[in-house]
Every structure is written in C-alpha cells, then in structure tokens.
Motif scaffolding. Structure first.
Motif, mmCIF file in Angstrom:
data_model
loop_
_atom_site.group_PDB
_atom_site.id
_atom_site.type_symbol
_atom_site.label_atom_id
_atom_site.label_comp_id
_atom_site.label_asym_id
_atom_site.label_seq_id
_atom_site.Cartn_x
_atom_site.Cartn_y
_atom_site.Cartn_z
ATOM 1 N N ILE A 14 77.987 57.403 -99.770
ATOM 2 C CA ILE A 14 76.802 56.859 -100.442
ATOM 3 C C ILE A 14 77.227 56.045 -101.662
ATOM 4 O O ILE A 14 76.724 54.936 -101.896
ATOM 5 N N LEU A 15 78.184 56.572 -102.431
ATOM 6 C CA LEU A 15 78.677 55.847 -103.608
ATOM 7 C C LEU A 15 79.405 54.573 -103.187
ATOM 8 O O LEU A 15 79.243 53.527 -103.827
ATOM 9 N N LEU A 16 80.185 54.624 -102.114
ATOM 10 C CA LEU A 16 80.840 53.407 -101.625
ATOM 11 C C LEU A 16 79.801 52.328 -101.315
ATOM 12 O O LEU A 16 80.008 51.158 -101.616
ATOM 13 N N LYS A 17 78.684 52.748 -100.707
ATOM 14 C CA LYS A 17 77.604 51.797 -100.404
ATOM 15 C C LYS A 17 77.046 51.204 -101.697
ATOM 16 O O LYS A 17 76.830 49.997 -101.789
ATOM 17 N N GLU A 18 76.778 52.065 -102.684
ATOM 18 C CA GLU A 18 76.234 51.598 -103.967
ATOM 19 C C GLU A 18 77.159 50.571 -104.612
ATOM 20 O O GLU A 18 76.700 49.624 -105.256
ATOM 21 N N LEU A 19 78.468 50.762 -104.434
ATOM 22 C CA LEU A 19 79.452 49.864 -105.033
ATOM 23 C C LEU A 19 79.708 48.627 -104.169
ATOM 24 O O LEU A 19 80.501 47.761 -104.548
ATOM 25 N N GLY A 20 79.069 48.569 -102.993
ATOM 26 C CA GLY A 20 79.245 47.431 -102.101
ATOM 27 C C GLY A 20 80.551 47.455 -101.328
ATOM 28 O O GLY A 20 81.033 46.420 -100.876
ATOM 29 N N LEU A 21 81.128 48.639 -101.164
ATOM 30 C CA LEU A 21 82.423 48.762 -100.502
ATOM 31 C C LEU A 21 82.330 49.253 -99.059
ATOM 32 O O LEU A 21 83.346 49.354 -98.367
ATOM 33 N N TYR A 22 81.114 49.574 -98.603
ATOM 34 C CA TYR A 22 80.941 50.146 -97.265
ATOM 35 C C TYR A 22 79.483 49.997 -96.887
ATOM 36 O O TYR A 22 78.601 50.130 -97.743
ATOM 37 N N ASP A 23 79.233 49.723 -95.601
ATOM 38 C CA ASP A 23 77.841 49.569 -95.184
ATOM 39 C C ASP A 23 77.501 50.377 -93.935
ATOM 40 O O ASP A 23 76.498 50.106 -93.279
ATOM 41 N N GLY A 24 78.305 51.382 -93.645
ATOM 42 C CA GLY A 24 78.064 52.204 -92.466
ATOM 43 C C GLY A 24 77.388 53.520 -92.802
ATOM 44 O O GLY A 24 76.990 53.759 -93.944
ATOM 45 N N PRO A 25 77.276 54.395 -91.798
ATOM 46 C CA PRO A 25 76.670 55.711 -92.002
ATOM 47 C C PRO A 25 77.590 56.640 -92.805
ATOM 48 O O PRO A 25 78.790 56.404 -92.905
ATOM 49 N N GLU A 26 76.985 57.704 -93.359
ATOM 50 C CA GLU A 26 77.761 58.643 -94.187
ATOM 51 C C GLU A 26 78.576 59.635 -93.363
ATOM 52 O O GLU A 26 79.387 60.367 -93.914
ATOM 53 N N GLN A 27 78.316 59.691 -92.068
ATOM 54 C CA GLN A 27 79.038 60.618 -91.192
ATOM 55 C C GLN A 27 79.340 59.906 -89.888
ATOM 56 O O GLN A 27 78.777 58.848 -89.612
#
Length: 114
Positions: A77-90
């Motif tokens: 979730i934090l990776l998404k917030e930082l723009g480093l990942y856009d996939g699911p959490e699991q």
C-alpha cells in the motif's frame, strides 16, 4: 531505534537474506509492548525517507513469517502511495515485485558469508 533497524537490514541484505519482522524487532532491540507495531511504523518512515532521498531502500528485506515470505500488505500500500507499484497487495504480482526489489538490493551489495 531507526539506526539500529537500518543496521540490521543492511547486515541482512549483505548476506543476501531476508529477516522476519519479529527477528528484526529482537535484533534491533525494540522495546515492548507492541514491538511489531513500532517496527512497522519505523519501517514505513525509513521507506518514505529513502524514497524522498532517492536511495535504494533496504526495507524489502523485512518480511512476514507466513508463506510466501514477503512484506505485509501495508508495505505494498505504501509503495502505491509513493508511486512505486500499481498492483495488488497480495498474490503473484506482489510476490514478483518483492522478488524484483530483493534482486535490486542484492545486486548492489557484495555477498558476505556468515
């Protein structure tokens, strides 16, 4: 506390290994109660700080004890917030992202034996 956590993460990464949240908390001597909660907050701070500074973070070295041994959903979730990942959490995409992050970390550090 943050510096102790960083030191343990670095030592673990140099061995090209991961470390469970619990073992990281113990080795970094995080005081109770709620050592995992405290650890998680510091890991998130470290990841944010490393991202702001444009440096490769060693936070992915810390993993949950479950299978697969990857960080918990909050990490993704934090990776998404930082723009480093856009996939699911699991699932497979999260596993692949974690594997790629570890490969990047390990490629920057010569392996030491212990």
């Amino acid at each position: 506390m943050k510096q102790k956590i960083r030191t343990v993460l670095e030592n673990t990464a140099r061995k090209h290994q991961t470390i469970s949240y619990r073992m990281l908390a113990i080795e970094a001597e995080i005081p109770g109660p709620q050592i995992i909660h405290k650890l998680t907050n510091v890991l998130e701070d470290i990841l944010r700080q490393d991202h702001q500074n444009g440096v490769l973070s060693l936070v992915p070295v810390a993993v949950s004890r479950g299978e697969p041994a990857i960080p918990r959903t909050g990490f993704f979730i934090l990776l998404k917030e930082l723009g480093l990942y856009d996939g699911p959490e699991q699932g497979p995409e999260a596993i692949d992202k974690h594997t790629a992050l570890l490969a990047e970390i390990y490629s920057t550090m010569p392996k030491v034996q212990h």
